[in-house]
Design a protein around this motif. Structure first.
Motif, PDB file in Angstrom:
ATOM      1  N   ASP A  43       0.819  -1.222   0.000  1.00 28.00           N
ATOM      2  CA  ASP A  43       0.000   0.000   0.000  1.00 28.00           C
ATOM      3  C   ASP A  43       0.849   1.267   0.000  1.00 28.00           C
ATOM      4  OD1 ASP A  43      -2.413  -1.270  -0.088  1.00 28.00           O
ATOM      5  OD2 ASP A  43      -2.714  -1.293   2.078  1.00 28.00           O
ATOM      6  N   SER A  44       2.046   1.192   0.598  1.00 27.56           N
ATOM      7  CA  SER A  44       2.870   2.399   0.716  1.00 27.56           C
ATOM      8  C   SER A  44       3.761   2.618  -0.503  1.00 27.56           C
ATOM      9  CB  SER A  44       3.735   2.340   1.979  1.00 27.56           C
ATOM     10  OG  SER A  44       4.696   1.303   1.904  1.00 27.56           O
ATOM     11  N   LEU A  45       3.608   1.788  -1.534  1.00 27.38           N
ATOM     12  CA  LEU A  45       4.340   1.999  -2.784  1.00 27.38           C
ATOM     13  C   LEU A  45       3.437   2.818  -3.698  1.00 27.38           C
ATOM     14  CD1 LEU A  45       6.488  -0.589  -4.723  1.00 27.38           C
ATOM     15  CD2 LEU A  45       5.159   1.157  -5.901  1.00 27.38           C
ATOM     16  N   ILE A  46       3.805   4.079  -3.900  1.00 26.20           N
ATOM     17  CA  ILE A  46       2.976   5.022  -4.636  1.00 26.20           C
ATOM     18  C   ILE A  46       3.594   5.314  -6.005  1.00 26.20           C
ATOM     19  CG2 ILE A  46       1.969   7.337  -4.627  1.00 26.20           C
ATOM     20  CD1 ILE A  46       0.805   5.480  -2.517  1.00 26.20           C
ATOM     21  N   ILE A  47       2.742   5.295  -7.041  1.00 24.99           N
ATOM     22  CA  ILE A  47       3.171   5.594  -8.410  1.00 24.99           C
ATOM     23  C   ILE A  47       2.486   6.887  -8.826  1.00 24.99           C
ATOM     24  CG2 ILE A  47       3.308   4.727 -10.786  1.00 24.99           C
ATOM     25  CD1 ILE A  47       2.642   1.913  -9.526  1.00 24.99           C
ATOM     26  N   ASN A  48       3.281   7.876  -9.232  1.00 22.11           N
ATOM     27  CA  ASN A  48       2.709   9.181  -9.566  1.00 22.11           C
ATOM     28  C   ASN A  48       3.666   9.939 -10.489  1.00 22.11           C
ATOM     29  OD1 ASN A  48       1.034  11.408  -9.563  1.00 22.11           O
ATOM     30  ND2 ASN A  48       1.748  12.185  -7.591  1.00 22.11           N
ATOM     31  N   ASN A  49       3.132  10.514 -11.549  1.00 26.26           N
ATOM     32  CA  ASN A  49       3.913  11.362 -12.469  1.00 26.26           C
ATOM     33  C   ASN A  49       5.167  10.682 -12.993  1.00 26.26           C
ATOM     34  OD1 ASN A  49       2.100  13.502 -12.257  1.00 26.26           O
ATOM     35  ND2 ASN A  49       3.120  14.294 -10.421  1.00 26.26           N
ATOM     36  N   GLY A  50       5.047   9.405 -13.359  1.00 28.25           N
ATOM     37  CA  GLY A  50       6.163   8.692 -13.966  1.00 28.25           C
ATOM     38  C   GLY A  50       7.194   8.165 -12.988  1.00 28.25           C
ATOM     39  N   LYS A  51       6.998   8.406 -11.708  1.00 26.23           N
ATOM     40  CA  LYS A  51       7.939   7.929 -10.691  1.00 26.23           C
ATOM     41  C   LYS A  51       7.202   7.056  -9.686  1.00 26.23           C
ATOM     42  CE  LYS A  51       9.149  12.167  -9.677  1.00 26.23           C
ATOM     43  NZ  LYS A  51       9.818  13.337  -9.066  1.00 26.23           N
ATOM     44  N   TRP A  52       7.953   6.262  -8.951  1.00 29.14           N
ATOM     45  CA  TRP A  52       7.358   5.491  -7.872  1.00 29.14           C
ATOM     46  C   TRP A  52       8.223   5.597  -6.626  1.00 29.14           C
ATOM     47  CZ3 TRP A  52      10.284   1.634  -5.711  1.00 29.14           C
ATOM     48  CH2 TRP A  52      11.335   1.099  -6.477  1.00 29.14           C
ATOM     49  N   CYS A  53       7.580   5.497  -5.463  1.00 29.23           N
ATOM     50  CA  CYS A  53       8.303   5.546  -4.191  1.00 29.23           C
ATOM     51  C   CYS A  53       7.660   4.563  -3.222  1.00 29.23           C
ATOM     52  CB  CYS A  53       8.269   6.964  -3.607  1.00 29.23           C
ATOM     53  SG  CYS A  53       9.167   7.115  -2.036  1.00 29.23           S
ATOM     54  N   TRP A  54       8.478   3.714  -2.655  1.00 28.40           N
ATOM     55  CA  TRP A  54       8.010   2.761  -1.637  1.00 28.40           C
ATOM     56  C   TRP A  54       8.340   3.385  -0.282  1.00 28.40           C
ATOM     57  CZ3 TRP A  54       9.947  -2.999  -1.083  1.00 28.40           C
ATOM     58  CH2 TRP A  54       9.066  -3.691  -0.251  1.00 28.40           C
ATOM     59  N   PHE A  55       7.362   4.120   0.278  1.00 30.40           N
ATOM     60  CA  PHE A  55       7.609   4.948   1.445  1.00 30.40           C
ATOM     61  C   PHE A  55       8.005   4.145   2.676  1.00 30.40           C
ATOM     62  CE2 PHE A  55       5.359   8.127  -1.053  1.00 30.40           C
ATOM     63  CZ  PHE A  55       6.110   9.251  -0.767  1.00 30.40           C
TER      64      PHE A  55
END
Length: 308
Positions: A43-55
């Protein structure tokens, strides 16, 4: 064993994560809101504006290749072959998520005397002087109808650009349509502040200001910023915009929540902003957030130590 060519690596790196998941692992793709996606697995892996971040892990990237290596722990060669193999079967068109149409922020209808909003915040332990000051300076309102508390953020020209609403009687909270998170709620007293205290939500910001006052200090001399949520980007939009608006900032104090997303976001912000800024991680000593911590304290007649 045949070597992977530079061309194969280049082609593999071209595929972004949203495209990869859409075509080759759609069951693992979850729409969050607007242009923001997540994965079913994390759930904490966010994909947005061509990038992704696993918070939760403090890692991120751009390509599907980065994802397969860092998240799925697939060796580099196998990850390239997996992507290239899929491409050889069918070359998908990159998924270009349309930008959410920008709507002009329009202030909700508010009542003249926000007594219920003030009562709600004061009952949460926030100092009445601070609540009334914010009301007088058009930062806090009470909406008509459901009677939500409305927290307003302004741009540098003094125009309202952001509104966060929170139910007085229930759990509802969200942003007013057309809100621009770059200009989330902020309290700035100095013309050129050197430090800023950063929070996820406005009640935590106001709670910290209350603790400053309880410690016998002038709460209005500090500078405070609410992020309106930590979002899915490496640096929250509100913090990025604030640092542009106030270039003299040198010290940032992160007072984000004591939960997995808050701890991960703090770690990622620190790693991104150092060494340009002095960034200190200062979560509440107890409780999930600073409002929890404030309400856990002894009666207000006794000074409390404000955490720096």
């Amino acid at each position: 064993m045949q070597q992977i060519s530079k061309e194969d690596i280049r082609r593999a790196r071209e595929m972004d994560l949203l495209t990869y998941l859409t075509y080759y692992d759609p069951g693992n793709l979850k729409h969050v809101s607007g242009n923001v996606f997540s994965t079913v697995e994390h759930d904490s892996l966010i994909i947005n504006n061509g990038k992704w971040c696993w918070f939760s892990q403090g890692i991120g990237g751009r390509s599907a290749l980065d994802y397969l290596i860092k998240v799925k722990n697939i060796p580099f060669r196998e990850a390239v072959e997996r992507i290239i193999g899929n491409i050889s079967e069918y070359r998908p068109q990159a998924i270009v998520t349309p930008l959410v149409s920008e709507k002009e922020f329009v202030m909700p209808e508010v009542i003249a005397n926000p007594k219920r909003a003030a009562k709600y915040l004061i009952e949460r332990g926030i100092d009445p002087e601070i609540v009334n000051w914010c009301i007088e300076h058009k930062l806090i309102y009470e909406t008509t109808g459901y009677g939500n508390v409305l927290f307003v953020g302004y741009d540098m020209q003094g125009s309202p650009k952001y509104g966060a609403v929170r139910s007085i009687t229930g759990d509802f909270k969200g942003d007013v349509k057309g809100s621009d998170k770059r200009f989330a709620f902020r309290l700035v007293r100095a013309d050129s502040p050197r430090k800023v205290h950063v929070f996820e939500a406005v009640p935590d910001l106001l709670s910290y200001a209350t603790l400053v006052k309880l410690n016998g200090e002038n709460w209005r001399k500090e500078t405070y910023l609410s992020l309106g949520g930590i979002g899915g980007s490496s640096i929250p939009k509100a913090l990025e915009q604030f640092l542009q608006d106030y270039p003299d900032i040198s010290h940032i104090y992160l007072h984000l929540d004591n939960d997995e997303p808050g701890r991960a976001a703090s770690k990622h912000i620190i790693e991104t902003l150092k060494p340009k800024y002095v960034v200190k991680d200062s979560p509440p000593p107890e409780g999930k957030d600073y409002n929890d911590y404030l309400r856990m304290q002894k009666p207000k007649t006794k000074k409390q130590e404000a955490i720096r």
